[in-house]
Design an enzyme around this catalytic site. Structure first.
Site, PDB file in Angstrom:
ATOM      1  N   ASP A 226       0.815  -1.226   0.000  1.00 22.36           N
ATOM      2  CA  ASP A 226       0.000   0.000   0.000  1.00 22.36           C
ATOM      3  C   ASP A 226       0.842   1.268   0.000  1.00 22.36           C
ATOM      4  O   ASP A 226       0.396   2.315   0.479  1.00 22.36           O
ATOM      5  CB  ASP A 226      -0.952  -0.004   1.206  1.00 22.36           C
ATOM      6  CG  ASP A 226      -1.923  -1.178   1.130  1.00 22.36           C
ATOM      7  OD1 ASP A 226      -2.303  -1.695   2.184  1.00 22.36           O
ATOM      8  OD2 ASP A 226      -2.253  -1.590   0.003  1.00 22.36           O
TER       9      ASP A 226
HETATM   10  N1  LIG Z   1       2.690  -6.571  -2.916  1.00 26.17           N
HETATM   11  C1  LIG Z   1       1.502  -5.990  -2.718  1.00 26.17           C
HETATM   12  N2  LIG Z   1       0.388  -6.754  -2.664  1.00 26.17           N
HETATM   13  C2  LIG Z   1      -0.819  -6.167  -2.445  1.00 26.17           C
HETATM   14  C3  LIG Z   1      -0.919  -4.778  -2.250  1.00 26.17           C
HETATM   15  C4  LIG Z   1       0.276  -3.991  -2.343  1.00 26.17           C
HETATM   16  O1  LIG Z   1       0.243  -2.745  -2.243  1.00 26.17           O
HETATM   17  N3  LIG Z   1       1.452  -4.633  -2.568  1.00 26.17           N
HETATM   18  N4  LIG Z   1      -2.175  -4.215  -1.934  1.00 26.17           N
HETATM   19  C5  LIG Z   1      -3.081  -5.201  -1.339  1.00 26.17           C
HETATM   20  C6  LIG Z   1      -4.465  -4.806  -0.965  1.00 26.17           C
HETATM   21  N5  LIG Z   1      -4.603  -4.705   0.477  1.00 26.17           N
HETATM   22  C7  LIG Z   1      -5.189  -3.553   0.894  1.00 26.17           C
HETATM   23  O2  LIG Z   1      -5.707  -2.792   0.045  1.00 26.17           O
HETATM   24  C8  LIG Z   1      -4.261  -5.750   1.372  1.00 26.17           C
HETATM   25  C9  LIG Z   1      -4.711  -7.024   1.110  1.00 26.17           C
HETATM   26  C10 LIG Z   1      -4.379  -8.070   1.970  1.00 26.17           C
HETATM   27  C11 LIG Z   1      -3.612  -7.869   3.087  1.00 26.17           C
HETATM   28  C12 LIG Z   1      -3.263  -9.035   3.954  1.00 26.17           C
HETATM   29  O3  LIG Z   1      -2.774  -8.900   5.042  1.00 26.17           O
HETATM   30  N6  LIG Z   1      -3.521 -10.249   3.398  1.00 26.17           N
HETATM   31  C13 LIG Z   1      -3.125 -11.522   4.059  1.00 26.17           C
HETATM   32  C14 LIG Z   1      -4.201 -12.583   3.884  1.00 26.17           C
HETATM   33  C15 LIG Z   1      -5.550 -12.081   4.344  1.00 26.17           C
HETATM   34  C16 LIG Z   1      -6.644 -13.132   4.042  1.00 26.17           C
HETATM   35  O4  LIG Z   1      -6.284 -14.279   3.658  1.00 26.17           O
HETATM   36  O5  LIG Z   1      -7.826 -12.789   4.186  1.00 26.17           O
HETATM   37  C17 LIG Z   1      -1.894 -12.066   3.343  1.00 26.17           C
HETATM   38  O6  LIG Z   1      -1.796 -11.863   2.087  1.00 26.17           O
HETATM   39  O7  LIG Z   1      -1.125 -12.751   4.012  1.00 26.17           O
HETATM   40  C18 LIG Z   1      -3.156  -6.574   3.363  1.00 26.17           C
HETATM   41  C19 LIG Z   1      -3.486  -5.509   2.511  1.00 26.17           C
HETATM   42  C20 LIG Z   1      -3.217  -6.365  -2.295  1.00 26.17           C
HETATM   43  N7  LIG Z   1      -1.944  -6.949  -2.412  1.00 26.17           N
END
Ligand SMILES: Nc1nc2c(c(=O)[nH]1)N[C@@H](CN(C=O)c1ccc(C(=O)N[C@@H](CCC(=O)O)C(=O)O)cc1)CN2
Length: 294
Positions: A226
């Protein structure tokens, strides 16, 4: 007459605009819209020129000769056919408001893109996607299979010729490798007014902070969660009496509008990544017109 867009970025110096406008005039092209920005902090120059060929020339007729104009300025440039629809892969998890909004805008022609598919780690939106005659790819993600799941996503992207990936509330963090490989080609909608409340659960964070405005931010995706270059943002008022669930409801429209504006800017070549910032030029006249009213 065909409409083209020329996008240019280079080190700022005298004579760039004159060289570009002279070349286009000599090629029998008429400039119908032009925007430029000189970043005095970095010395970088950005320009977007929308033009028509009055002699019916094609991109192949116009593009080659420009190399001699670009070389002395060391321009990075591209010619884009305004009629050519960008191939876009949409991705969603459990919240489908942005996806549904994009499908509606696409259906009425307000968002002239070629949706090559929708990827989701859940089945919630399979029916609505298939009902739009768009391929649906269910790619479940667990902590154990993240790498394989992402390889599958990239396979879909490569097989479909994807030019832009849109994370329409896709809630999985993408790997550094994928962010690098698709640099400048992944747009995410984050449900907060960044840089406030990065990461998961921004509305809960906002509630705990006691804010009076919530917001949404569309940004290019980078390895830094983000923190990618911001394309578009907006806000909505909330009160002390509202809950995080109220924020989710109020936030839906803001998120959908902000994401649609960002995608519109990107597909019309109005965005330029400028370090950790984004230059966003105004829309050309007529570019919001829908091909048919929904
Ligand atoms: N490398 C990046 N990937 C993503 C970004 C980014 O800027 N750089 N934006 C996110 C979107 N997002 C908020 O808008 C976000 C989505 C997911 C997570 C998170 O902690 N996800 C966990 C799993 C959660 C679940 O399984 O429900 C994870 O991936 O371990 C934080 C922020 C999209 N991707």
């Amino acid at each position: 007459m065909k409409n083209f867009v020329l996008t240019v970025s280079c080190k700022s110096t005298r004579g760039i605009v004159a060289a570009i406008s002279s070349y286009l005039a000599d090629k029998g092209c008429n400039i119908i819209d032009s925007s430029q920005f000189d970043d005095l902090d970095t010395g970088k120059f950005f320009m977007r020129v929308s033009f028509i060929s009055e002699e019916g020339l094609s991109g192949a007729d116009i593009d080659p000769g420009f190399a001699a104009v670009a070389a002395p300025f060391e321009m990075d440039y591209d010619f884009h056919d305004s009629e050519k629809r960008m191939k876009v892969l949409l991705m969603v998890s459990r919240f489908g408001h942005c996806l549904n909004d994009l499908l509606y805008r696409w259906k009425i022609g307000a968002l002239p893109i070629d949706i090559v598919g929708v990827v989701s780690n859940h089945f919630d939106y399979q029916k609505v996607v298939v009902n739009h005659d768009i391929p649906f790819h269910h790619i479940p993600v667990t902590k154990a299979n993240k790498a394989q799941a992402e390889a599958h996503i990239m396979e879909v992207a490569e097989q479909t010729g994807t030019e832009l990936i849109v994370l329409a509330r896709y809630m999985q963090i993408l790997s550094d490798e994928m962010c690098q490989k698709m640099s400048g080609k992944i747009i995410n909608i984050h449900h907060s007014f960044l840089p406030s409340f990065k990461g998961a659960n921004p509305y809960k964070q906002a509630y705990q902070r006691g804010v009076k405005l919530i917001g949404a931010t569309a940004h290019y995706v980078t390895a830094d969660l983000d923190e990618g270059p911001i394309i578009e943002q907006d806000t909505a008022r909330i009160t002390h009496a509202q809950s995080p669930d109220d924020y989710v409801s109020i936030g839906r429209d803001v998120e959908s509008q902000v994401l649609a504006r960002a995608i519109h800017a990107h597909i019309h070549h109005r965005t330029f990544i400028n370090g950790n910032r984004t230059v966003v030029f105004p829309a050309s006249p007529g570019s919001y017109a829908s091909e048919r009213m929904g």
